[in-house]
Design an enzyme around this catalytic site. Structure first.
Site, PDB file in Angstrom:
ATOM      1  N   HIS A 260       0.868  -1.166   0.000  1.00 18.97           N
ATOM      2  CA  HIS A 260       0.000   0.000   0.000  1.00 18.97           C
ATOM      3  C   HIS A 260       0.903   1.213   0.000  1.00 18.97           C
ATOM      4  CE1 HIS A 260      -3.105   2.796   0.938  1.00 18.97           C
ATOM      5  NE2 HIS A 260      -4.005   1.854   0.794  1.00 18.97           N
ATOM      6  N   ASP A 314      -7.262  -5.654   0.968  1.00 26.07           N
ATOM      7  CA  ASP A 314      -7.909  -6.573   0.037  1.00 26.07           C
ATOM      8  C   ASP A 314      -7.485  -8.021   0.223  1.00 26.07           C
ATOM      9  OD1 ASP A 314      -9.474  -4.726  -1.444  1.00 26.07           O
ATOM     10  OD2 ASP A 314      -7.620  -3.958  -2.312  1.00 26.07           O
TER      11      ASP A 314
HETATM   12  N1  ACO Z   1       3.719  -7.480  -5.339  1.00 27.15           N
HETATM   13  C1  ACO Z   1       5.047  -7.450  -5.566  1.00 27.15           C
HETATM   14  N2  ACO Z   1       5.784  -6.329  -5.676  1.00 27.15           N
HETATM   15  C2  ACO Z   1       5.140  -5.179  -5.591  1.00 27.15           C
HETATM   16  C3  ACO Z   1       3.759  -5.116  -5.362  1.00 27.15           C
HETATM   17  C4  ACO Z   1       3.043  -6.322  -5.229  1.00 27.15           C
HETATM   18  N3  ACO Z   1       1.727  -6.336  -5.010  1.00 27.15           N
HETATM   19  N4  ACO Z   1       3.375  -3.842  -5.320  1.00 27.15           N
HETATM   20  C5  ACO Z   1       4.481  -3.108  -5.518  1.00 27.15           C
HETATM   21  N5  ACO Z   1       5.554  -3.905  -5.666  1.00 27.15           N
HETATM   22  C6  ACO Z   1       6.921  -3.474  -5.887  1.00 27.15           C
HETATM   23  C7  ACO Z   1       7.095  -2.935  -7.305  1.00 27.15           C
HETATM   24  O1  ACO Z   1       7.471  -3.963  -8.189  1.00 27.15           O
HETATM   25  C8  ACO Z   1       8.180  -1.900  -7.094  1.00 27.15           C
HETATM   26  O2  ACO Z   1       9.387  -2.573  -6.942  1.00 27.15           O
HETATM   27  P1  ACO Z   1      10.777  -1.894  -7.483  1.00 27.15           P
HETATM   28  O3  ACO Z   1      10.938  -0.658  -6.654  1.00 27.15           O
HETATM   29  O4  ACO Z   1      11.788  -2.941  -7.218  1.00 27.15           O
HETATM   30  O5  ACO Z   1      10.528  -1.601  -8.932  1.00 27.15           O
HETATM   31  C9  ACO Z   1       7.834  -1.309  -5.722  1.00 27.15           C
HETATM   32  O6  ACO Z   1       7.144  -2.342  -5.024  1.00 27.15           O
HETATM   33  C10 ACO Z   1       6.972  -0.065  -5.794  1.00 27.15           C
HETATM   34  O7  ACO Z   1       5.829  -0.395  -6.576  1.00 27.15           O
HETATM   35  P2  ACO Z   1       4.863   0.674  -7.229  1.00 27.15           P
HETATM   36  O8  ACO Z   1       3.958  -0.045  -8.177  1.00 27.15           O
HETATM   37  O9  ACO Z   1       5.665   1.825  -7.738  1.00 27.15           O
HETATM   38  O10 ACO Z   1       4.052   1.153  -5.947  1.00 27.15           O
HETATM   39  P3  ACO Z   1       2.845   2.164  -5.933  1.00 27.15           P
HETATM   40  O11 ACO Z   1       2.859   2.807  -4.604  1.00 27.15           O
HETATM   41  O12 ACO Z   1       2.834   3.034  -7.149  1.00 27.15           O
HETATM   42  O13 ACO Z   1       1.564   1.201  -6.080  1.00 27.15           O
HETATM   43  C11 ACO Z   1      -0.093  -0.330  -5.505  1.00 27.15           C
HETATM   44  C12 ACO Z   1       0.810   0.789  -5.014  1.00 27.15           C
HETATM   45  C13 ACO Z   1      -0.900   0.127  -6.717  1.00 27.15           C
HETATM   46  C14 ACO Z   1      -1.062  -0.690  -4.371  1.00 27.15           C
HETATM   47  C15 ACO Z   1       0.770  -1.526  -5.917  1.00 27.15           C
HETATM   48  O14 ACO Z   1       1.512  -1.939  -4.802  1.00 27.15           O
HETATM   49  C16 ACO Z   1      -0.018  -2.701  -6.446  1.00 27.15           C
HETATM   50  O15 ACO Z   1      -0.273  -2.773  -7.646  1.00 27.15           O
HETATM   51  N6  ACO Z   1      -0.441  -3.665  -5.551  1.00 27.15           N
HETATM   52  C17 ACO Z   1      -1.240  -4.775  -5.975  1.00 27.15           C
HETATM   53  C18 ACO Z   1      -2.681  -4.339  -6.163  1.00 27.15           C
HETATM   54  C19 ACO Z   1      -3.373  -4.073  -4.851  1.00 27.15           C
HETATM   55  O16 ACO Z   1      -3.330  -4.890  -3.933  1.00 27.15           O
HETATM   56  N7  ACO Z   1      -4.073  -2.935  -4.776  1.00 27.15           N
HETATM   57  C20 ACO Z   1      -4.886  -2.574  -3.613  1.00 27.15           C
HETATM   58  C21 ACO Z   1      -4.276  -1.474  -2.822  1.00 27.15           C
HETATM   59  S1  ACO Z   1      -5.257  -1.134  -1.395  1.00 27.15           S
HETATM   60  C22 ACO Z   1      -6.586  -0.344  -2.003  1.00 27.15           C
HETATM   61  O17 ACO Z   1      -6.533   0.411  -2.923  1.00 27.15           O
HETATM   62  C23 ACO Z   1      -7.862  -0.586  -1.372  1.00 27.15           C
END
Ligand code: ACO
Length: 377
Positions: A260, A314
């Site tokens: 998150h 989630d």
């Molecule tokens: N699994 C594995 N690695 C992840 C995940 C994940 N779910 N989420 C982020 N990372 C990693 C990325 O690969 C990135 O790694 P790097 O720095 O080595 O390239 C780093 O963490 C940062 O990721 P971003 O995508 O830039 O993080 P951001 O803050 O933009 O996105 C988000 C947050 C959208 C929640 C993202 O983590 C994601 O897609 N998670 C999965 C979907 C999810 O569960 N969404 C619900 C969020 S809660 C809600 O909205 C109710």
């Protein structure tokens, strides 16, 4: 120093708010000064709605008035029902919610008024209607008869009854009610922000809630709970979790329900939902979904701990809802049924102290180009 440009408005403050506080390092979530744990254990969703809208928990008579207002608002306008019956039966429930919310705007006598009184009435009506629309849609698409809501019962009771056609047991209602509380608000998340952006143009509350619903739908936001369930179904048997996770790791795919933007510790809502999912599984004699989810966390979390990646809200809501017999394509709609309270609380704040949102972008396109007739391009 990193030359990575800031993006996604990370850490940018866009509003002052007294609704919700998140301490991402300590994994704490607070509504109007009350810890989420305290509210999930002791309050009802209706009390939390009142709290988010008004700033304080209601006294007995304030609570009774709110329940009465919600009860009388549990009424399907004929035109809306006709509209829903015309939609294709495979329509995504979030699209249906957006269509219904826009339609309710056309039918609401206060639709175009931005006065605080009108906005409060509309927030109550939408909070009563979204669960009715979600459950009615499920029954319509399956060819089942629609049921009458019971205005003397809670929104949680009504949701489960109207969905399944059976009076839900007390533990299911209590758990579902707590899940609604956990999803009710979360500061300036994407859907709340989009609601505030819409309201800041002085567009109306129904239009702002439509924006929020369409934003919540995405799998990076509210749609992640459905994506978690899809992952669990794809995994199949519990003993396939390790193999499945190896595949995800090899393909460098994200694990839905993890990380998150604002938490550097386990999401406090995931902690509570984990307990609920386990208990629901035990009571239903079906712990497979909890066990599988727990195993995914056990394997995956240590590999990403250094990046501050933990389960989010989630992650455990998927197995909890599944064991309650709720179809997975309704999970995000349930999120909307709860979050409508937070969206509208933020909208009250936005209208009360409005300024148009108009950020700027860093232009990286071409300049100085000259027009040529089409024959010369
Ligand atoms: N699994 C594995 N690695 C992840 C995940 C994940 N779910 N989420 C982020 N990372 C990693 C990325 O690969 C990135 O790694 P790097 O720095 O080595 O390239 C780093 O963490 C940062 O990721 P971003 O995508 O830039 O993080 P951001 O803050 O933009 O996105 C988000 C947050 C959208 C929640 C993202 O983590 C994601 O897609 N998670 C999965 C979907 C999810 O569960 N969404 C619900 C969020 S809660 C809600 O909205 C109710």
């Amino acid at each position: 120093m990193s030359d990575k440009k800031p993006s996604g408005l990370e850490d940018v403050v866009v509003a002052q708010s007294s609704i919700c506080l998140i301490d991402g390092k300590r994994g704490q979530l607070v509504y109007r000064g009350y810890d989420i744990d305290d509210l999930a254990q002791n309050a009802s969703f209706e009390e939390v709605a009142y709290l988010l809208w008004n700033g304080n928990l209601p006294n007995q008579s304030e609570l009774e008035t709110l329940k009465h207002d919600l009860g009388v608002s549990m009424h399907f306008p004929k035109h809306l029902l006709e509209l829903l019956r015309e939609l294709p039966f495979d329509a995504n429930p979030m699209r249906v919610l957006a269509v219904a919310t826009a339609a309710l705007g056309t039918l609401d006598p206060d639709a175009d008024s931005l006065s605080p009184e009108a906005n409060r009435k509309k927030a109550v009506r939408l909070t009563a209607m979204l669960p009715l629309v979600t459950t009615a849609w499920h029954r319509i698409r399956n060819g089942y008869e629609l049921l009458e809501p019971n205005p003397d019962k809670s929104l949680a009771w009504n949701f489960l009854y109207l969905l399944n056609g059976q009076e839900p047991d007390d533990y299911a209602v209590e758990t579902f009610d707590a899940a609604l509380i956990l999803h009710a608000d979360h500061e300036l998340n994407a859907s709340t922000f989009s609601a505030r952006v819409t309201a800041a143009t002085l567009s109306d509350l129904h239009s702002a809630v439509c924006s929020a619903i369409n934003t919540l739908k995405g799998p990076l936001h509210g749609g992640a709970n459905e994506a978690v369930m899809k992952m669990l179904l794809d995994i199949g048997p519990v003993d396939n979790v390790d193999h499945y996770m190896e595949g995800l790791r090899a393909r460098k795919e994200k694990v839905m329900g993890f990380r998150h933007r604002v938490y550097k510790a386990k999401d406090p809502r995931a902690v509570i939902l984990e307990r609920m999912s386990e208990e629901l599984g035990k009571r239903a004699n079906d712990t497979k979904w909890f066990d599988m989810t727990h195993r995914v966390e056990e394997i995956f979390q240590p590999t990403v701990a250094a990046k501050g990646i933990y389960p989010n809200v989630d992650f455990y809501s998927a197995s909890a809802y599944h064991v309650m017999g709720i179809p997975s394509d309704l999970f995000t709609a349930i999120f909307a049924c709860s979050r409508v309270v937070g969206w509208t609380a933020h909208l009250f704040e936005q209208y009360a102290n409005n300024r148009l949102f108009r950020p700027s972008s860093d232009y990286i396109g071409e300049t100085g180009r000259k027009w040529k007739p089409v024959s010369e391009r």
